[in-house]
Design an enzyme around this catalytic site. Structure first.
Site, short mmCIF file in Angstrom:
data_model
loop_
_atom_site.label_atom_id
_atom_site.label_comp_id
_atom_site.label_asym_id
_atom_site.label_seq_id
_atom_site.Cartn_x
_atom_site.Cartn_y
_atom_site.Cartn_z
CE LYS A 155 -4.78 -2.00 1.37
NZ LYS A 155 -5.53 -2.99 2.14
CB THR A 177 -0.91 0.00 1.24
OG1 THR A 177 -1.59 -1.25 1.30
CG2 THR A 177 -1.93 1.13 1.16
P1 NAP Z 1 5.55 -5.90 7.62
O1 NAP Z 1 5.26 -7.19 8.27
O2 NAP Z 1 5.89 -4.71 8.45
O3 NAP Z 1 6.72 -6.14 6.53
C1 NAP Z 1 7.32 -5.05 5.90
C2 NAP Z 1 8.28 -5.54 4.84
O4 NAP Z 1 8.98 -4.39 4.31
C3 NAP Z 1 9.35 -6.49 5.38
O5 NAP Z 1 9.73 -7.37 4.36
C4 NAP Z 1 10.48 -5.51 5.69
O6 NAP Z 1 11.77 -6.09 5.72
C5 NAP Z 1 10.39 -4.58 4.51
N1 NAP Z 1 11.06 -3.32 4.77
C6 NAP Z 1 10.71 -2.35 5.65
N2 NAP Z 1 11.59 -1.33 5.60
C7 NAP Z 1 12.51 -1.68 4.67
C8 NAP Z 1 13.66 -1.04 4.15
N3 NAP Z 1 14.04 0.18 4.56
N4 NAP Z 1 14.38 -1.69 3.19
C9 NAP Z 1 14.00 -2.91 2.74
N5 NAP Z 1 12.93 -3.56 3.20
C10 NAP Z 1 12.19 -2.95 4.16
O7 NAP Z 1 4.33 -5.43 6.70
P2 NAP Z 1 3.13 -6.33 6.12
O8 NAP Z 1 2.06 -6.42 7.14
O9 NAP Z 1 3.71 -7.55 5.49
O10 NAP Z 1 2.58 -5.33 4.98
C11 NAP Z 1 3.25 -5.17 3.73
C12 NAP Z 1 2.45 -4.18 2.89
O11 NAP Z 1 1.13 -4.69 2.66
C13 NAP Z 1 2.25 -2.80 3.53
O12 NAP Z 1 2.29 -1.81 2.53
C14 NAP Z 1 0.88 -2.89 4.15
O13 NAP Z 1 0.29 -1.61 4.28
C15 NAP Z 1 0.17 -3.78 3.14
N6 NAP Z 1 -0.95 -4.59 3.68
C16 NAP Z 1 -0.84 -5.23 4.87
C17 NAP Z 1 -1.90 -6.01 5.33
C18 NAP Z 1 -1.83 -6.72 6.66
O14 NAP Z 1 -2.88 -7.15 7.15
N7 NAP Z 1 -0.67 -6.87 7.28
C19 NAP Z 1 -3.06 -6.13 4.57
C20 NAP Z 1 -3.12 -5.50 3.32
C21 NAP Z 1 -2.06 -4.74 2.89
P3 NAP Z 1 12.34 -6.68 7.12
O15 NAP Z 1 11.72 -8.04 7.24
O16 NAP Z 1 13.79 -6.69 6.92
O17 NAP Z 1 11.89 -5.74 8.22
#
Ligand code: NAP
Length: 293
Positions: A171, A96
């Site tokens: 979204k 997102t």
């Molecule tokens: P998350 O668990 O916080 O994972 C974030 C990801 O981004 C991890 O792979 C993290 O790597 C990486 N990342 C963060 N900062 C970085 C950087 N500076 N350089 C390289 N990699 C970096 O998030 P998530 O829940 O999977 O969500 C991912 C996306 O989907 C977001 O945009 C969120 O808004 C969207 N989303 C989430 C959900 C949900 O329910 N969780 C639902 C729909 C959409 P590391 O592992 O190294 O930290």
């Protein structure tokens, strides 16, 4: 079956990439924190050392990362995915991010003779694990048609919204409803429990009422048990609501309940709950209302 580069193994990226492997695709994964790839490599994915290598290996390259700045970093840095592109590849970002961040990446990807699909998802980690996500897509129609067989492994509901950034806006529209629903549920629950009602029963009734929804169903257990381990973190929801507020401001649309909910989430974050699930809004209100279970 396709060759797929996958960048980003957070709460969503892990189960989603695992589902692609289980469906028989050849998946090449990269994540900033390598250890998070263990469970994906265990089911058959191959680790690559850079986003660039993931892009070189895949005909499709998927990104599922935290936010716009991260998407830029993994795409545009020296070993970023754009450096690994050759003509004809399809890049699919499922994170997102803002319309502006998305449009910048599109420009870089198109300059390499590739197509960029915006494909943010609806549904949380549980739905990611059970391949039940909804996919909101926009970008080149032909690329979308080609990506459908891969999308099918992530969820059965797909929506094509247009040739540009339409999916980004959809979204954010959805997420502002999801966030404000959790704020409403917090108010309903804390008022009822302070008046002596049982929290589990309150959540059960809400989930089965006229305002019941898949969301109020998923959040029954976390709210009733006070277990706020993150399906979707406070921090990420604040990011999404800020993006929604920017779009609202751009089009002159007041988003008052969105702003109120974002303020509540920021308070939760200040209390140290930023990494918890955004349903922690109930705990925040309990504390402010001096209610202890
Ligand atoms: P998350 O668990 O916080 O994972 C974030 C990801 O981004 C991890 O792979 C993290 O790597 C990486 N990342 C963060 N900062 C970085 C950087 N500076 N350089 C390289 N990699 C970096 O998030 P998530 O829940 O999977 O969500 C991912 C996306 O989907 C977001 O945009 C969120 O808004 C969207 N989303 C989430 C959900 C949900 O329910 N969780 C639902 C729909 C959409 P590391 O592992 O190294 O930290």
């Amino acid at each position: 079956m396709a060759k797929i580069g996958w960048i980003g193994l957070g709460n969503m990226g892990i189960p989603m990439s695992q589902n692609l492997v289980k469906a028989g695709h050849e998946v090449f994964v990269w994540n900033r924190t390598k250890s998070k790839a263990d469970g994906v490599v265990a089911v058959g994915a191959k680790w690559v050392d850079t986003p660039k290598a993931a892009a070189e290996a895949g005909d499709f390259v998927f990104t599922m990362v935290a936010d716009g700045p991260t998407l830029h970093a993994v795409s545009l840095e020296k070993d970023g995915l754009v450096a690994g592109l050759s003509s004809g590849k399809i890049i699919v970002d499922m994170s997102t991010v803002s319309v502006e961040d998305s449009a910048k990446i599109n420009k870089e990807v198109e300059a390499k003779g590739c197509k960029f699909l915006r494909a943010p998802v609806t549904g949380s980690t549980m739905m990611a694990a059970s391949a039940a996500l909804g996919i909101l897509a926009s970008g080149d129609r032909e690329a979308y048609e080609k990506a459908l067989s891969v999308f099918q492994c992530l969820g059965a509901r797909h929506f094509y919204l247009g040739g540009g950034e339409e999916a980004r806006v959809m979204k954010l529209s959805l997420n502002l409803m999801i966030a404000t629903t959790m704020q409403m549920q917090a108010e309903a629950v804390v008022m009822a429990e302070k008046a002596g009602l049982n929290v589990a029963q309150v959540c059960e009734i809400i989930a089965n009422s006229a305002v019941g929804s898949p969301l109020t169903g998923y959040k029954k257990v976390p709210i009733s048990t006070g277990d706020y381990k993150p399906a979707f973190s406070v921090k990420l929801m604040i990011k999404d609501l800020k993006l929604a507020e920017e779009v609202g401001a751009q089009y002159g649309v007041k988003l008052e309940s969105t702003s109120l909910t974002r303020n509540r989430l920021e308070l939760a974050s200040e209390k140290g709950y930023g990494e918890m699930d955004f349903s922690v809004l109930t705990k925040l209100l309990e504390e402010e209302s001096k209610y202890t279970r």
